[in-house]
Design a protein around this motif. Structure first.
Motif, PDB file in Angstrom:
ATOM      1  N   UNK A 171       0.821  -1.206   0.000  1.00  0.00           N
ATOM      2  CA  UNK A 171       0.000   0.000   0.000  1.00  0.00           C
ATOM      3  C   UNK A 171       0.857   1.260   0.000  1.00  0.00           C
ATOM      4  N   UNK A 172       1.949   1.229   0.785  1.00  0.00           N
ATOM      5  CA  UNK A 172       2.856   2.387   0.830  1.00  0.00           C
ATOM      6  C   UNK A 172       3.513   2.607  -0.525  1.00  0.00           C
TER       7      UNK A 172
ATOM      8  N   UNK B 218       3.708   5.809  -5.573  1.00  0.00           N
ATOM      9  CA  UNK B 218       3.539   5.916  -7.025  1.00  0.00           C
ATOM     10  C   UNK B 218       2.425   6.886  -7.379  1.00  0.00           C
ATOM     11  N   UNK B 219       1.368   6.905  -6.565  1.00  0.00           N
ATOM     12  CA  UNK B 219       0.260   7.823  -6.814  1.00  0.00           C
ATOM     13  C   UNK B 219       0.704   9.268  -6.669  1.00  0.00           C
ATOM     14  N   UNK B 220       1.520   9.538  -5.646  1.00  0.00           N
ATOM     15  CA  UNK B 220       2.040  10.894  -5.466  1.00  0.00           C
ATOM     16  C   UNK B 220       3.009  11.281  -6.573  1.00  0.00           C
TER      17      UNK B 220
ATOM     18  N   UNK C 237       2.516  10.643  -9.739  1.00  0.00           N
ATOM     19  CA  UNK C 237       1.772  10.892 -10.979  1.00  0.00           C
ATOM     20  C   UNK C 237       1.790  12.366 -11.394  1.00  0.00           C
ATOM     21  N   UNK C 238       1.511  13.343 -10.485  1.00  0.00           N
ATOM     22  CA  UNK C 238       1.560  14.758 -10.923  1.00  0.00           C
ATOM     23  C   UNK C 238       2.919  15.152 -11.487  1.00  0.00           C
ATOM     24  N   UNK C 239       3.985  14.688 -10.845  1.00  0.00           N
ATOM     25  CA  UNK C 239       5.321  15.005 -11.360  1.00  0.00           C
ATOM     26  C   UNK C 239       5.538  14.369 -12.727  1.00  0.00           C
ATOM     27  N   UNK C 240       5.088  13.118 -12.889  1.00  0.00           N
ATOM     28  CA  UNK C 240       5.253  12.426 -14.171  1.00  0.00           C
ATOM     29  C   UNK C 240       4.502  13.155 -15.289  1.00  0.00           C
ATOM     30  N   UNK C 241       3.272  13.599 -14.980  1.00  0.00           N
ATOM     31  CA  UNK C 241       2.483  14.338 -15.968  1.00  0.00           C
ATOM     32  C   UNK C 241       3.176  15.646 -16.329  1.00  0.00           C
TER      33      UNK C 241
END
Length: 289
Positions: free
Chosen positions: A15-16, A21-23, A25-29
């Motif tokens: 989960x961590x 990885x979810x956090x 995503x904005x940087x990747x975009x």
């Protein structure tokens, strides 16, 4: 029936990991939209010309003395301003380690401010100081140190670029001296090593990665500089950023595809410098071991 502690811990780690990885995503975009996509767009357009798809734009650049002069000027100004700026920054960073903390904090704050002092204000300041009728130019001529000085020439631009390279170099090199321990100097002195021997065999090898990294960053900073040289010379000095901007804005001729080819050449120069930096870095680590 309770879950096994091992499986529970594994579930928490999974989960961590997914949360991290979810956090991301904005940087990747952001990275894809503002870094990857423009580079892909420029690459595609650099291969597009009135003759069709191919290397016609690059052939035009490398067969033109005008564009080759722009590449040569950019490399010369970037190299010498980076070299001189790094040398001054190296001596300045070392000296800051030896002075009072208040003065050190003031110089670091001043370096942080001046590293962002560019564009129109910097060009205007240098015209007042070192222009044909600049205060410092007239003073140096009067006391006989120089006969004349052309701020708008290649040498003048090297002086200008060196100005904003020095504070950036200080900010990058100052933390590198944390790697030099005082007991190393004392041990070397006890073993009979002088100052030159200490810096040759201990100091400089330890600082080499930081020096190489700083030099590459200063080169990139100088190669991409646009606003200051544009406002100083009103776009009349032949360097790559000026030529790229001129082809995009259409001041003389509008050719964004040729501008894309020039941009890719600039990217290629930085790629070569970065690869050379990595090779030298690996060699320095090998020598240090």
């Amino acid at each position: 029936m309770s879950n096994h502690p091992g499986s529970t811990a594994k579930s928490v780690r999974v989960k961590a990991k997914w949360l991290a990885l979810l956090w991301l995503v904005p940087f990747a975009v952001f990275f894809v939209v503002f870094q990857v996509a423009p580079l892909v767009w420029v690459t595609i357009n650099s291969l597009n010309s009135p003759e069709g798809w191919g290397l016609a734009n690059f052939s035009k650049v490398f067969s033109s003395r005008f564009y080759m002069q722009a590449i040569k000027h950019s490399l010369e100004i970037a190299f010498w301003s980076s070299l001189i700026g790094m040398a001054v920054a190296l001596l300045g960073s070392y000296s800051l380690r030896q002075v009072d903390s208040r003065l050190r904090d003031f110089v670091m704050a001043f370096s942080n401010m001046t590293s962002n002092f560019s564009g129109v204000p910097l060009a205007f300041a240098f015209i007042i100081l070192l222009g044909f009728n600049g205060a410092l130019t007239l003073l140096l001529i009067k006391i006989g140190l120089i006969e004349s000085f052309n701020l708008y020439s290649k040498n003048g631009l090297i002086v200008l670029y060196t100005y904003f390279q020095i504070p950036l170099g200080v900010l990058l090199l100052y933390p590198a001296f944390d790697a030099l321990r005082e007991d190393w100097r004392e041990s070397a002195a006890l073993l009979g090593a002088g100052t030159w021997a200490f810096w040759r065999y201990i100091g400089l090898p330890v600082l080499t990665p930081a020096l190489l990294g700083t030099f590459v960053i200063l080169l990139a900073n100088a190669l991409g500089a646009y606003a200051t040289v544009y406002y100083l010379t009103t776009g009349n000095f032949n360097v790559l950023p000026i030529r790229i901007a001129g082809l995009v804005s259409g001041d003389i001729s509008l050719d964004p595809n040729l501008a894309s080819a020039l941009s890719m050449i600039l990217v290629g120069l930085m790629a070569v410098i970065t690869v050379a930096h990595q090779l030298l870095l690996k060699r320095s680590y090998h020598v240090a071991r």
